[in-house]
Write a protein that holds these residues in place. Structure first.
Motif, mmCIF file in Angstrom:
data_model
loop_
_atom_site.group_PDB
_atom_site.id
_atom_site.type_symbol
_atom_site.label_atom_id
_atom_site.label_comp_id
_atom_site.label_asym_id
_atom_site.label_seq_id
_atom_site.Cartn_x
_atom_site.Cartn_y
_atom_site.Cartn_z
ATOM 1 N N ALA A 20 0.843 -1.203 0.000
ATOM 2 C CA ALA A 20 0.000 0.000 0.000
ATOM 3 C C ALA A 20 0.876 1.249 0.000
ATOM 4 C CB ALA A 20 -0.921 -0.018 1.211
ATOM 5 N N ASP A 21 1.379 1.622 -1.178
ATOM 6 C CA ASP A 21 2.261 2.782 -1.264
ATOM 7 C C ASP A 21 1.525 4.054 -1.676
ATOM 8 O OD1 ASP A 21 1.726 2.055 -3.857
ATOM 9 O OD2 ASP A 21 3.815 1.918 -4.498
ATOM 10 N N HIS A 22 0.240 3.939 -2.023
ATOM 11 C CA HIS A 22 -0.593 5.117 -2.254
ATOM 12 C C HIS A 22 -2.051 4.704 -2.070
ATOM 13 C CE1 HIS A 22 -0.531 3.222 -6.242
ATOM 14 N NE2 HIS A 22 -1.629 3.887 -6.530
ATOM 15 N N GLY A 23 -2.958 5.641 -2.288
ATOM 16 C CA GLY A 23 -4.355 5.403 -1.931
ATOM 17 C C GLY A 23 -4.986 4.198 -2.592
ATOM 18 N N TRP A 24 -4.767 4.047 -3.903
ATOM 19 C CA TRP A 24 -5.442 2.961 -4.620
ATOM 20 C C TRP A 24 -4.942 1.604 -4.134
ATOM 21 C CZ3 TRP A 24 -5.041 -1.202 -7.965
ATOM 22 C CH2 TRP A 24 -6.221 -1.547 -8.650
ATOM 23 N N THR A 25 -3.641 1.458 -3.947
ATOM 24 C CA THR A 25 -3.123 0.171 -3.481
ATOM 25 C C THR A 25 -3.482 -0.068 -2.005
ATOM 26 O OG1 THR A 25 -0.962 1.237 -3.155
ATOM 27 C CG2 THR A 25 -1.250 -0.084 -5.145
ATOM 28 N N ALA A 26 -3.625 0.995 -1.227
ATOM 29 C CA ALA A 26 -4.129 0.831 0.145
ATOM 30 C C ALA A 26 -5.552 0.290 0.104
ATOM 31 C CB ALA A 26 -4.091 2.164 0.888
ATOM 32 N N GLY A 27 -6.351 0.825 -0.831
ATOM 33 C CA GLY A 27 -7.704 0.310 -1.015
ATOM 34 C C GLY A 27 -7.705 -1.131 -1.473
ATOM 35 N N LEU A 28 -6.772 -1.452 -2.342
ATOM 36 C CA LEU A 28 -6.649 -2.822 -2.849
ATOM 37 C C LEU A 28 -6.403 -3.798 -1.702
ATOM 38 C CD1 LEU A 28 -6.313 -4.143 -5.838
ATOM 39 C CD2 LEU A 28 -3.899 -4.244 -5.204
ATOM 40 N N LEU A 29 -5.452 -3.459 -0.835
ATOM 41 C CA LEU A 29 -5.121 -4.333 0.293
ATOM 42 C C LEU A 29 -6.305 -4.433 1.259
ATOM 43 C CD1 LEU A 29 -3.012 -6.073 1.687
ATOM 44 C CD2 LEU A 29 -2.075 -4.005 2.730
ATOM 45 N N TRP A 30 -6.997 -3.315 1.478
ATOM 46 C CA TRP A 30 -8.160 -3.308 2.369
ATOM 47 C C TRP A 30 -9.239 -4.246 1.840
ATOM 48 C CZ3 TRP A 30 -13.389 -2.103 2.299
ATOM 49 C CH2 TRP A 30 -14.003 -1.881 3.539
ATOM 50 N N TRP A 31 -9.521 -4.166 0.545
ATOM 51 C CA TRP A 31 -10.559 -5.017 -0.044
ATOM 52 C C TRP A 31 -10.135 -6.486 -0.073
ATOM 53 C CZ3 TRP A 31 -15.483 -4.090 -0.599
ATOM 54 C CH2 TRP A 31 -15.936 -2.779 -0.692
ATOM 55 N N ALA A 32 -8.844 -6.736 -0.292
ATOM 56 C CA ALA A 32 -8.353 -8.120 -0.272
ATOM 57 C C ALA A 32 -8.549 -8.726 1.116
ATOM 58 C CB ALA A 32 -6.886 -8.162 -0.675
ATOM 59 N N GLN A 33 -8.200 -7.950 2.135
ATOM 60 C CA GLN A 33 -8.353 -8.435 3.500
ATOM 61 C C GLN A 33 -9.824 -8.647 3.850
ATOM 62 O OE1 GLN A 33 -5.604 -8.953 5.955
ATOM 63 N NE2 GLN A 33 -7.366 -10.179 6.568
ATOM 64 N N LYS A 34 -10.668 -7.698 3.410
ATOM 65 C CA LYS A 34 -12.097 -7.808 3.694
ATOM 66 C C LYS A 34 -12.689 -9.064 3.052
ATOM 67 C CE LYS A 34 -16.559 -5.480 3.008
ATOM 68 N NZ LYS A 34 -17.095 -5.983 4.290
ATOM 69 N N ALA A 73 1.483 -8.798 0.796
ATOM 70 C CA ALA A 73 1.721 -7.579 0.025
ATOM 71 C C ALA A 73 3.223 -7.387 -0.156
ATOM 72 C CB ALA A 73 1.111 -6.376 0.734
ATOM 73 N N ALA A 74 3.626 -6.967 -1.349
ATOM 74 C CA ALA A 74 5.048 -6.836 -1.681
ATOM 75 C C ALA A 74 5.353 -5.428 -2.171
ATOM 76 C CB ALA A 74 5.432 -7.854 -2.762
ATOM 77 N N ASN A 75 6.514 -4.902 -1.776
ATOM 78 C CA ASN A 75 6.884 -3.552 -2.194
ATOM 79 C C ASN A 75 7.755 -3.529 -3.443
ATOM 80 O OD1 ASN A 75 9.310 -4.478 -1.204
ATOM 81 N ND2 ASN A 75 9.343 -3.116 0.581
ATOM 82 N N SER A 76 7.932 -4.683 -4.070
ATOM 83 C CA SER A 76 8.691 -4.746 -5.322
ATOM 84 C C SER A 76 8.303 -6.004 -6.078
ATOM 85 C CB SER A 76 10.201 -4.760 -5.053
ATOM 86 O OG SER A 76 10.585 -5.997 -4.462
ATOM 87 N N GLY A 77 8.660 -6.035 -7.355
ATOM 88 C CA GLY A 77 8.379 -7.216 -8.158
ATOM 89 C C GLY A 77 9.133 -8.438 -7.677
ATOM 90 N N THR A 78 10.396 -8.264 -7.302
ATOM 91 C CA THR A 78 11.191 -9.407 -6.848
ATOM 92 C C THR A 78 10.646 -9.959 -5.528
ATOM 93 O OG1 THR A 78 12.766 -7.841 -5.854
ATOM 94 C CG2 THR A 78 13.305 -8.700 -8.031
ATOM 95 N N LYS A 79 10.195 -9.060 -4.643
ATOM 96 C CA LYS A 79 9.590 -9.528 -3.390
ATOM 97 C C LYS A 79 8.291 -10.275 -3.677
ATOM 98 C CE LYS A 79 8.834 -9.752 1.107
ATOM 99 N NZ LYS A 79 7.504 -10.375 1.132
ATOM 100 N N GLN A 80 7.547 -9.818 -4.666
ATOM 101 C CA GLN A 80 6.292 -10.493 -4.992
ATOM 102 C C GLN A 80 6.553 -11.879 -5.580
ATOM 103 O OE1 GLN A 80 3.643 -8.478 -7.758
ATOM 104 N NE2 GLN A 80 1.856 -9.234 -6.634
ATOM 105 N N VAL A 81 7.613 -12.024 -6.358
ATOM 106 C CA VAL A 81 7.993 -13.351 -6.859
ATOM 107 C C VAL A 81 8.245 -14.290 -5.682
ATOM 108 C CG1 VAL A 81 9.789 -14.660 -8.058
ATOM 109 C CG2 VAL A 81 8.914 -12.555 -9.069
ATOM 110 N N ALA A 82 9.009 -13.812 -4.696
ATOM 111 C CA ALA A 82 9.298 -14.628 -3.509
ATOM 112 C C ALA A 82 8.019 -14.963 -2.748
ATOM 113 C CB ALA A 82 10.283 -13.897 -2.602
ATOM 114 N N ASP A 83 7.085 -14.004 -2.680
ATOM 115 C CA ASP A 83 5.815 -14.255 -1.995
ATOM 116 C C ASP A 83 5.024 -15.362 -2.683
ATOM 117 O OD1 ASP A 83 6.307 -12.331 -0.100
ATOM 118 O OD2 ASP A 83 4.987 -10.814 -0.988
#
Length: 322
Positions: free
Chosen positions: A37-51, A69-79
């Motif tokens: 959640a690095d800005h409003g839309w992605t914060a909303g994304l995480l909120w809706w995913a959790q909900k 949630a990942a703050n980079s593409g490489t972190k998301q690959v690991a996730d």
């Protein structure tokens, strides 16, 4: 379905607590991977995913949900690799960068994991379902509304997003509509990278450059707030209309309360990830949607809906993060 392992404890990503999960012998496991959640839309994304994970977890006690949630593409690959180790049956993912995630998503899909890709399309499709908002529709709806409100004449500033395909789809559609109105002039069209900080600087520069502006299309609601800050700090009263995009709670609230300048936005809802999770939950069970005679559709594009004072209350979610 692979052998299920007992998972205990609580899932953390960095210092951020995400979906809690109790020890269980779940029949289904659904992993959800989104950008941080690095800005409003992605914060909303995480909120809706959790909900969605919380709501569906209560409704379907045979199913475990893991939200990361990942703050980079490489972190998301690991996730995603970690979720696969947990032997998930379904993966819901909004790729941080589709090119970076292409290989690991393909591996998940090819291994039989039911895969739902959200918002950012892979160059080589590797999913059961793709769900996204209507990018071209965002541009079209904003342009049609603005042309009407401006009586088909005047000067417009466009604050774009990031120079990637979905931004081009939005801006091209906006420009195609505006080309039908010869008395409307687009004075400038500048990228903001969907960053409020950059948008503020860009708008400040454009206000110094152009002294007769009638309207601004800020195709992102976070950017819209930065644009309004620049306008107010400059004391400009020539700008009578600012239209956003995304459908944030803050901007919908402004519209609902009859803001004199911010009069409309167009939906690109982060709640699409919640629908994606619901689709994965249905698809992994081999079920149809409702009374449909077909399985879950392979491609779903959500309508771009114009939000004005007349319907703003229908879109306002008090508890939402965005």
């Amino acid at each position: 379905m692979g052998l299920k392992r007992l998972i205990k404890g609580t899932l953390f990503v960095g210092a951020l607590l995400l979906t809690p999960f109790a020890a269980s012998h779940a029949d289904y496991r659904i992993g959800v991977s989104v950008p941080a959640a690095d800005h409003g839309w992605t914060a909303g994304l995480l909120w809706w995913a959790q909900k969605a994970a919380d709501d569906l977890g209560k409704k379907y006690p045979d199913t475990e949900f893991f939200v990361v949630a990942a703050n980079s593409g490489t972190k998301q690959v690991a996730d995603v690799e970690d979720l696969m180790v947990k032997q998930i049956d379904a993966l819901v993912i909004l790729p941080h960068n589709p090119a970076t995630l292409q290989q690991v998503i393909s591996e998940a899909y090819d291994s039989g994991i039911y895969t739902v890709v959200v918002d950012r399309e892979l160059e080589t499709p590797a999913q059961n379902v793709f769900i996204a908002g209507d990018n071209a529709g965002m541009g079209r709806e904003a342009a049609k509304y603005m042309a009407e409100k401006m009586d088909e004449s005047g000067n417009i500033i466009v604050i774009e997003g990031m120079p990637i395909p979905i931004n081009a789809q939005r801006v091209n559609a906006f420009n195609e509509v505006m080309a039908q109105y010869p008395d409307i002039k687009i004075l400038d069209s500048q990228p903001s990278d969907w960053s409020p900080q950059k948008a503020l600087r860009v708008m400040e520069n454009l206000l110094r450059k152009h002294h007769d502006i009638d309207a601004v299309w800020a195709g992102d609601d976070d950017v819209l707030k930065a644009v309004m800050q620049a306008i107010e700090e400059a004391g400009r009263d020539d700008i009578k209309l600012v239209v956003g995009g995304g459908g944030s709670k803050d901007v919908i609230g402004m519209i609902k309360d009859d803001h004199p300048v911010v009069q409309a936005t167009v939906t690109y809802p982060p709640s699409m990830v919640a629908s994606a999770i619901a689709l994965a939950n249905t698809g992994v069970r081999g079920k149809n949607l409702g009374d449909m005679y077909h399985h879950v559709p392979a491609r779903i594009v959500l309508d771009a809906e114009l939000i004005t004072e007349e319907n703003a209350k229908n879109f306002y979610v008090e508890d939402a993060a965005y």
